[in-house]
Design a protein around this motif. Sequence first.
Motif, PDB file in Angstrom:
ATOM      1  N   ARG A  68      -2.293  13.704  -5.079  1.00 16.73           N
ATOM      2  CA  ARG A  68      -2.781  12.912  -3.952  1.00 16.73           C
ATOM      3  C   ARG A  68      -1.577  12.438  -3.154  1.00 16.73           C
ATOM      4  O   ARG A  68      -1.248  11.251  -3.107  1.00 16.73           O
ATOM      5  N   ALA A  69      -0.936  13.385  -2.526  1.00 20.24           N
ATOM      6  CA  ALA A  69       0.306  13.127  -1.811  1.00 20.24           C
ATOM      7  C   ALA A  69       0.038  13.044  -0.311  1.00 20.24           C
ATOM      8  O   ALA A  69      -0.684  13.878   0.228  1.00 20.24           O
ATOM      9  N   VAL A  70       0.596  12.029   0.336  1.00 19.00           N
ATOM     10  CA  VAL A  70       0.443  11.868   1.778  1.00 19.00           C
ATOM     11  C   VAL A  70       1.828  11.708   2.394  1.00 19.00           C
ATOM     12  O   VAL A  70       2.755  11.212   1.741  1.00 19.00           O
ATOM     13  N   PRO A  71       2.000  12.127   3.641  1.00 19.97           N
ATOM     14  CA  PRO A  71       3.325  12.063   4.274  1.00 19.97           C
ATOM     15  C   PRO A  71       3.931  10.672   4.267  1.00 19.97           C
ATOM     16  O   PRO A  71       5.161  10.524   4.156  1.00 19.97           O
ATOM     17  N   GLU A  72       3.084   9.636   4.399  1.00 20.08           N
ATOM     18  CA  GLU A  72       3.603   8.269   4.473  1.00 20.08           C
ATOM     19  C   GLU A  72       4.279   7.825   3.175  1.00 20.08           C
ATOM     20  O   GLU A  72       5.057   6.864   3.189  1.00 20.08           O
TER      21      GLU A  72
END
Length: 252
Positions: A68-72
Amino acid sequence: MLTHPTLDQLHTLGLQGMAKAFIELDRHDDADTLSHAEWLGLLLDREATWRHDKRLSARLRHAKLRHRAVPEDVDYRSPRGLDRRLFDALLKGDWIDAHDNLAICGPTGIGKSWLACAIGHKACRDNRSVLYTRFPRLLDELALARGDGRIASRMKSLANVELLILDDWGLQPLDAQARHDLLEILEDRYGRKSTIVTSQLDVASWHHAIGDATYADAILDRLVHNAHRVELSGESLRRIKSSSPVDAAAKD
């Protein structure tokens, strides 16, 4: 106000976001102060947001991202050689529009898969189709698909996805069938779609890992020559985090 007939019509037309906004506005004391144009604008904004969220959820379900990786949440502070300017450019996705590839290389635990998934998440936000798979598992799935007659449809789905993430490339030697399958996948995607490959091996070692000079030349020609590269180094982030004072205190 004909609340129920209006709601029925909105639901019949599939305008779920507008229906929810209509109920909220109708119950709000300040709603009477809004003009017709303002009412309509709020309803349309809510519908657009609802459709975007629904589309993103569908994209993410299809992508099957491992993390569950997000750029932020990308960590630029850890000493692993991650160039923030380069990675920010990769997140924008112009290279996907250009049908280029991306190689993320580095030792185990350095965050290669996580970074690939962050790019995949951003691509989903941008309404691109994404599929994540561990390369060893993909080879097993293709073998099963070949056995039950689904291989053509499986290869077609791999060819059509806009961003394919092949994680853990090079962990095991490739047999003849695996080399053939990989070449077919890359041939179908070359110049049409984009592929991310993560590997513990540096790119210079890939030719040897493929195991056949002729296939290696063909595969790398379609994978590497138009590939951007993120080369990481340093200690495993898992090891660093597990040995941090906070984690150590938690274990005591």
